[in-house]
Motif scaffolding. Structure first.
Motif, mmCIF file in Angstrom:
data_model
loop_
_atom_site.group_PDB
_atom_site.id
_atom_site.type_symbol
_atom_site.label_atom_id
_atom_site.label_comp_id
_atom_site.label_asym_id
_atom_site.label_seq_id
_atom_site.Cartn_x
_atom_site.Cartn_y
_atom_site.Cartn_z
ATOM 1 N N THR A 148 0.802 -1.225 0.000
ATOM 2 C CA THR A 148 0.000 0.000 0.000
ATOM 3 C C THR A 148 0.833 1.272 0.000
ATOM 4 O O THR A 148 0.596 2.184 -0.803
ATOM 5 C CB THR A 148 -0.961 -0.005 1.200
ATOM 6 N N ALA A 149 1.808 1.385 0.899
ATOM 7 C CA ALA A 149 2.590 2.619 0.965
ATOM 8 C C ALA A 149 3.320 2.869 -0.357
ATOM 9 O O ALA A 149 3.409 4.012 -0.829
ATOM 10 C CB ALA A 149 3.587 2.560 2.116
ATOM 11 N N ALA A 150 3.846 1.816 -0.967
ATOM 12 C CA ALA A 150 4.526 1.967 -2.254
ATOM 13 C C ALA A 150 3.547 2.435 -3.334
ATOM 14 O O ALA A 150 3.892 3.266 -4.192
ATOM 15 C CB ALA A 150 5.178 0.652 -2.661
ATOM 16 N N LEU A 151 2.326 1.897 -3.301
ATOM 17 C CA LEU A 151 1.319 2.338 -4.273
ATOM 18 C C LEU A 151 0.887 3.779 -4.012
ATOM 19 O O LEU A 151 0.607 4.537 -4.955
ATOM 20 C CB LEU A 151 0.108 1.410 -4.201
ATOM 21 N N GLN A 152 0.825 4.177 -2.750
ATOM 22 C CA GLN A 152 0.498 5.577 -2.439
ATOM 23 C C GLN A 152 1.545 6.523 -3.017
ATOM 24 O O GLN A 152 1.224 7.613 -3.490
ATOM 25 C CB GLN A 152 0.395 5.760 -0.924
ATOM 26 N N GLU A 153 2.799 6.086 -2.992
ATOM 27 C CA GLU A 153 3.860 6.904 -3.584
ATOM 28 C C GLU A 153 3.667 7.012 -5.094
ATOM 29 O O GLU A 153 3.836 8.101 -5.674
ATOM 30 C CB GLU A 153 5.227 6.314 -3.272
ATOM 31 N N LYS A 154 3.304 5.903 -5.747
ATOM 32 C CA LYS A 154 3.062 5.941 -7.191
ATOM 33 C C LYS A 154 1.890 6.854 -7.508
ATOM 34 O O LYS A 154 1.906 7.582 -8.509
ATOM 35 C CB LYS A 154 2.792 4.526 -7.710
ATOM 36 N N GLU A 155 0.868 6.825 -6.658
ATOM 37 C CA GLU A 155 -0.274 7.726 -6.851
ATOM 38 C C GLU A 155 0.156 9.177 -6.703
ATOM 39 O O GLU A 155 -0.219 10.041 -7.507
ATOM 40 C CB GLU A 155 -1.362 7.378 -5.836
ATOM 41 N N ALA A 156 0.979 9.454 -5.678
ATOM 42 C CA ALA A 156 1.447 10.831 -5.463
ATOM 43 C C ALA A 156 2.312 11.323 -6.614
ATOM 44 O O ALA A 156 2.310 12.522 -6.935
ATOM 45 C CB ALA A 156 2.233 10.895 -4.154
ATOM 46 N N ASN A 157 3.031 10.409 -7.263
ATOM 47 C CA ASN A 157 3.894 10.776 -8.390
ATOM 48 C C ASN A 157 3.155 10.823 -9.717
ATOM 49 O O ASN A 157 3.765 11.111 -10.757
ATOM 50 C CB ASN A 157 5.061 9.784 -8.501
ATOM 51 N N GLY A 158 1.863 10.491 -9.706
ATOM 52 C CA GLY A 158 1.085 10.515 -10.936
ATOM 53 C C GLY A 158 1.203 9.261 -11.774
ATOM 54 O O GLY A 158 0.675 9.216 -12.899
ATOM 55 N N GLU A 159 1.845 8.217 -11.254
ATOM 56 C CA GLU A 159 1.985 6.968 -12.015
ATOM 57 C C GLU A 159 0.774 6.064 -11.869
ATOM 58 O O GLU A 159 0.627 5.109 -12.637
ATOM 59 C CB GLU A 159 3.229 6.209 -11.551
ATOM 60 N N LEU A 160 -0.073 6.355 -10.902
ATOM 61 C CA LEU A 160 -1.226 5.509 -10.604
ATOM 62 C C LEU A 160 -2.412 6.421 -10.321
ATOM 63 O O LEU A 160 -2.293 7.383 -9.545
ATOM 64 C CB LEU A 160 -0.913 4.626 -9.392
ATOM 65 N N ALA A 161 -3.563 6.111 -10.945
ATOM 66 C CA ALA A 161 -4.716 6.999 -10.808
ATOM 67 C C ALA A 161 -5.321 6.954 -9.414
ATOM 68 O O ALA A 161 -5.750 7.974 -8.869
ATOM 69 C CB ALA A 161 -5.771 6.638 -11.854
ATOM 70 N N SER A 162 -5.372 5.763 -8.806
ATOM 71 C CA SER A 162 -5.940 5.623 -7.470
ATOM 72 C C SER A 162 -5.504 4.277 -6.903
ATOM 73 O O SER A 162 -4.832 3.487 -7.569
ATOM 74 C CB SER A 162 -7.470 5.700 -7.511
ATOM 75 N N LEU A 163 -5.935 4.004 -5.674
ATOM 76 C CA LEU A 163 -5.638 2.723 -5.043
ATOM 77 C C LEU A 163 -6.740 1.699 -5.272
ATOM 78 O O LEU A 163 -6.705 0.609 -4.705
ATOM 79 C CB LEU A 163 -5.423 2.910 -3.537
#
Length: 695
Positions: A564-579
């Motif tokens: 989860t924390a790694a995915l939150q970072e991807k979301e913050a960087n714009g690499e992932l639309a949401s969780l």
């Protein structure tokens, strides 16, 4: 009604009187300048000889913990703030570790209860060759409670002897320090104080300065290691690093030694994953019996993918590395790190009892032959927790006997009030997803890592669920997870063996290091935690010999690696639309990878490891704005499109030694459930609290 009394401990009184007599005689001799008075070394030797004689005459040890009422077990950093008590604790540990090996209250024998040397402790009996510790069993959490109590009792007894060794005019000071002395814990999941390392230096320094009767001196730090002497005792039979006679953490060679700085750096990274796991466990609110054990069976095949025991396993292996003592169940308890770690596990389980009240040990079958139990027998909360005697009549503690920690003379800062809301606030404060972001610190090798943010509406928690045979290999094997490219500089240079080597599954750990000629001892594995794509790890903690002990069935356990924390970072960087899984699942299909590293740093093909399965799981999280409540974790569901090696669908078929099913609920026709009021009192008979429990 259950009540707990405190019979007088004949052994403790006898030893205390004896020590005081020895000190009185010594002072009398010194005061009269007696020409034949003994040297301090001779006095110590005489004390130990007489102590051994008294133990032999006094019978079995009655486990009571520290004998001075109720007191809190503190975090090691907090205990250190009390200079005198910290000093006394270190001196007690030094004395404890130097006790003769034939003393049942010596460090050698108490550590040996857990595993090797595979002999009965304190004449408690032994049905099978092996250790007493019930890893992968329904009594994992409750059995360790009296185990830690006898350790604490021994530390306190040695502290009493230390106090008696000081001059009479100083004893009031040290008696004051003795009052309320309890063994500390090390919270490996909580964020360390600003500016402090992940692991306190008090656990990593080879030497420490203390005050003894003769003044300030420097001693070997008893929290750094334990040594058997110049060589490993023959009855131990086996030890990491070719039987090295001192405990090691992620050892390196030439010369053989621990790499505690490496352990600290890796903890700095891994702690984020452990914190997520602890927070998710508390938020799951599943029954204590499910959350406490890693066993994967009818009883614990749960929607949640984790347990406190599984997290516990990963700390063991992270400390030990590929060839350190903490990575092998049968010798782990000799490393002083073991005790600080296990006190923290007991603390988390005690906190969990208040978050999910009226749940506790559930019935289960013993899944392998053990020192005290036969494979297949059903254990429950009333099963004797051998080898821990609770009274002079020979009674043995059960899980129900130690449900309340105050029975053994201790509590934790978070459980002092016995208030559920106080515990929940502590969980949110210590383990919630809102701490400061980690940065690379001076003189540390750890890379920055995104530590997560608080959950918001619409978020999901995502994990890599890992199921495997706990004893598939001799020692530990670890699953390392990456979000991005896998590193190519692993221990086997990316080349997995075609099959598990002969001897790795059925024998003891090989003494050679077959890794392209490179002696790793944990050093090659070290690079994983500092790769920019690294997410986290999970370990399967085994013994020095593969196999469950009965040779017929695997001991399946489950754990997870938080993503989860790694995915939150991807979301913050714009690499992932949401969780949300709609976005996460295709992203993981393209980016998620893992590798399995076994004993001696070898990489194994996941598909070729028997009984090994992985699945990506996700669950919706309903956040709460109040610090008095925990988020609501829904049921985890699989994300099958995030296809990985060993992730093919499989159906779990319970084996004959798996955990027994629950009793029918009270609403079922024909099921009669009665209630009893359990009244808890402390060892002195003082009322603590009462609760209503279904029978």
């Amino acid at each position: 009604m259950a009540a707990f009394s405190k019979p007088h401990s004949f052994m403790s009184m006898l030893l205390t009187v004896f020590v005081l007599l020895q000190v009185t005689v010594a002072l009398s001799h010194n005061g009269h300048k007696h020409p034949a008075h003994r040297s301090p070394a001779a006095m110590d030797a005489h004390l130990e000889d007489t102590r051994s004689m008294l133990i032999a005459r006094a019978g079995r040890v009655t486990v009571k913990g520290a004998p001075d009422g109720q007191a809190p077990r503190l975090d090691i950093r907090e205990l250190k703030k009390n200079g005198d008590q910290w000093n006394l604790f270190l001196l007690a540990m030094e004395r404890f570790q130097n006790k003769p090996k034939n003393d049942p209250m010596s460090y050698y024998q108490i550590a040996g209860i857990h595993g090797r040397p595979f002999v009965q402790w304190d004449n408690a009996g032994m049905k099978h060759t092996g250790g007493y510790c019930p890893h992968g069993q329904n009594t994992f959490g409750s059995w360790h409670r009296p185990y830690l109590a006898v350790y604490e009792q021994a530390v306190y007894l040695n502290a009493q002897e230390v106090v008696a060794s000081f001059p009479r005019n100083q004893q009031a000071r040290w008696q004051n320090a003795l009052r309320g002395l309890r063994v500390p814990y090390y919270d490996w999941a909580a964020e360390p104080p600003r500016g402090e390392p992940a692991i306190p230096t008090s656990m990593r320094d080879q030497t420490v300065s203390v005050t003894k009767p003769q003044g300030k001196v420097t001693i070997r730090n008893p929290l750094y290691s334990y040594t058997w002497g110049n060589s490993l005792p023959s009855e131990i039979g086996w030890g990491p690093s070719n039987g090295f006679p001192t405990t090691l953490r992620r050892p390196v060679s030439n010369p053989t030694r621990s790499n505690n700085n490496q352990v600290n750096a890796i903890f700095g990274q891994a702690r984020v994953g452990w914190r997520q796991r602890v927070f998710a466990l508390f938020s799951s609110k599943q029954p204590w019996g499910y959350a406490s054990t890693a066993a994967f069976g009818v009883k614990t095949a749960r929607s949640n993918a984790d347990s406190f025991e599984s997290v516990h396993d990963d700390i063991h292996s992270t400390v030990g590395g590929t060839d350190g003592h903490m990575s092998y169940l049968d010798v782990a308890a000799f490393d002083p790190f073991f005790w600080l770690h296990h006190v923290n596990v007991d603390r988390l389980l005690t906190m969990y009892q208040l978050v999910v009240p009226n749940t506790y040990v559930v019935p289960g079958r013993v899944n392998r032959d053990m020192a005290q139990w036969n494979a297949g027998q059903i254990n429950d909360a009333n099963t004797p927790l051998v080898p821990f005697q609770k009274d002079s009549r020979g009674g043995v503690y059960s899980s129900n006997d130690v449900k309340e920690t105050r029975v053994l003379g201790y509590y934790y800062p978070e459980t002092q009030s016995r208030n559920r809301q106080d515990v929940i606030r502590a969980v949110n404060r210590l383990y919630g997803m809102g701490e400061r972001q980690m940065q690379k610190r001076d003189n540390e090798e750890a890379a920055p890592i995104y530590s997560g943010r608080p959950f918001k509406a619409g978020d999901y928690d995502t994990v890599l669920s890992v199921v495997g045979d706990k004893y598939a290999m001799p020692g530990s094997y670890q699953v390392h997870c990456f979000l991005g490219a896998k590193p190519s500089n692993g221990p086997s240079n990316g080349t997995a063996p075609a099959h598990l080597p002969t001897g790795m599954i059925n024998g003891t750990v090989p003494t050679t290091k077959p890794i392209n000629g490179t002696a790793t001892n944990g050093t090659a594995e070290f690079a994983y935690g500092f790769n920019s794509s690294y997410v986290g790890s999970h370990s399967f903690l085994g013994g020095s010999v593969a196999g469950s002990g009965n040779g017929t069935a695997p001991t399946l356990v489950e754990g997870c690696i938080p993503i989860t924390a790694a995915l939150q970072e991807k979301e913050a960087n714009g690499e992932l639309a949401s969780l949300h899984p709609d976005h996460v699942e295709p992203y993981l299909k393209e980016n998620l990878s893992y590798m399995v590293i076994g004993p001696n740093g070898q990489e194994f093909k996941p598909e070729e490891i028997p009984n090994f399965h992985v699945q990506v799981k996700s669950c919706e999280v309903q956040p709460t704005p109040s610090e008095d409540e925990l988020p609501e974790y829904k049921d985890y569901i699989e994300l099958p499109r995030a296809h990985l090696p060993a992730s093919a669908p499989w159906t779990y078929t319970p084996g004959p030694l798996d955990t027994t099913p629950d009793l029918p609920p009270a609403s079922d026709e024909g099921q009669c459930v009665s209630q009893q009021t359990i009244r808890y009192v402390d060892p002195a008979g003082n009322f603590l609290y009462e609760e209503i429990s279904a029978m």
